[in-house]
Motif scaffolding. Structure first.
Motif, short mmCIF file in Angstrom:
data_model
loop_
_atom_site.label_atom_id
_atom_site.label_comp_id
_atom_site.label_asym_id
_atom_site.label_seq_id
_atom_site.Cartn_x
_atom_site.Cartn_y
_atom_site.Cartn_z
N LEU A 30 27.71 -43.02 -6.39
CA LEU A 30 27.52 -42.10 -5.57
C LEU A 30 28.48 -41.44 -4.95
CD1 LEU A 30 27.54 -45.16 -2.75
CD2 LEU A 30 26.05 -43.96 -3.96
N ILE A 31 27.87 -39.92 -5.34
CA ILE A 31 29.29 -38.31 -5.03
C ILE A 31 29.50 -38.00 -3.28
CG2 ILE A 31 28.82 -36.30 -5.65
CD1 ILE A 31 29.04 -38.13 -7.83
N TYR A 32 30.73 -37.36 -3.56
CA TYR A 32 31.11 -37.73 -2.77
C TYR A 32 31.71 -36.09 -2.86
CZ TYR A 32 31.28 -42.74 -1.14
OH TYR A 32 30.99 -43.21 -0.27
N VAL A 33 31.48 -34.60 -1.37
CA VAL A 33 32.41 -33.65 -1.66
C VAL A 33 32.89 -32.96 -0.37
CG1 VAL A 33 29.73 -32.99 -3.02
CG2 VAL A 33 29.79 -33.42 -0.71
N ALA A 34 33.89 -32.25 -1.09
CA ALA A 34 34.10 -31.49 0.23
C ALA A 34 33.92 -30.24 0.77
CB ALA A 34 35.91 -31.31 0.10
N ILE A 35 33.84 -30.21 1.78
CA ILE A 35 32.44 -28.80 2.03
C ILE A 35 33.03 -28.53 3.45
CG2 ILE A 35 30.64 -29.35 0.22
CD1 ILE A 35 29.01 -30.06 2.81
N ALA A 36 32.82 -26.58 3.38
CA ALA A 36 32.88 -26.69 4.73
C ALA A 36 31.90 -27.00 5.90
CB ALA A 36 33.52 -24.73 4.86
#
Length: 232
Positions: free
Chosen positions: A208-214
């Protein structure tokens, strides 16, 4: 029976749910409110009363790991499957049938016994122990786009989100995924545990991939990671 196929231009998807208890019924109604197509399976026809008279999805009476019952629910054109009955064994059997027979990669199972969760996740089936269960968690796993953020900063400009990744990313490094999507992956959940990846960490089946994004890049990042990776 009119059951929607894969995601259309408006982002709507078809989700099959096994189990019309409190969680299953709530999840089904939430998905319908968001404009998605839903089929819900239960062995007890009386359970469908939880959905209310205005439920616009499809109800199917039967055992959720029976292949014909799953076909009646539209599993062959489904974008995701949630096994949320009150039995761990039934949930994991149904989840495996959906993944292995119908080749639906986007599957999640509700698990009452947390001790079993790691075993099931090694099979590539994300699980949510019932003590931590919320509809938001399952929605983040099922919906390939537009899922609710795990966290957002007070201004709403930055989000931390779990994103759906196409299985064809398996074997590619997290650094490659970050470069392709133009985002940071601060942590990964694997076999029930979270860790901070380094540049050599490779994406594995079931991660499970978690991303930090605008906030204005959510659709772009989900589109990149939700599709096949560029040629190596």
């Amino acid at each position: 029976m009119d059951i929607a196929g894969s995601a259309g231009d408006d982002g709507a998807v078809h989700i099959v749910i096994m189990g019309c208890g409190r969680v299953g019924a709530g999840l089904a109604k939430d998905l319908v409110r968001r404009g998605h197509s839903v089929s819900i399976i239960d062995v007890d026809a009386d359970a469908f009363r939880r959905l209310g008279d205005d439920f616009s999805g499809t109800t199917v009476k039967g055992v959720g790991f029976d292949q014909q019952v799953l076909r009646d629910a539209g599993i062959e054109s489904a974008d995701g499957f949630a096994a949320v009955s009150n039995g761990d064994n039934s949930n994991i059997i149904a989840a495996r049938v959906v993944r292995e027979v119908f080749d639906i990669p986007n599957v999640v199972a509700r698990i009452y016994d947390p001790g079993r969760a790691q075993i099931y996740e090694r099979l590539g089936i994300p699980t949510v122990p019932t003590v931590r269960w919320t509809s938001d968690q399952i929605l983040r796993r099922l919906l390939p786009e537009g899922s609710e953020p795990v966290w957002r900063d007070p201004t709403g400009s930055v989000k931390l989100m779990q994103v759906h990744c196409d299985p064809r990313w398996v074997g590619r490094s997290i650094a490659t995924m970050e470069s392709a999507a133009g985002c940071r992956v601060p942590f990964v959940r694997r076999v029930g545990s979270a860790f901070v990846p380094d540049r050599s960490t490779k994406f594995q089946d079931g991660d499970l991939i978690y991303v930090a994004i605008a906030k204005d890049r959510v659709s772009e990042v989900e589109s990149v990671l939700g599709d096949a990776p560029p040629p190596a």
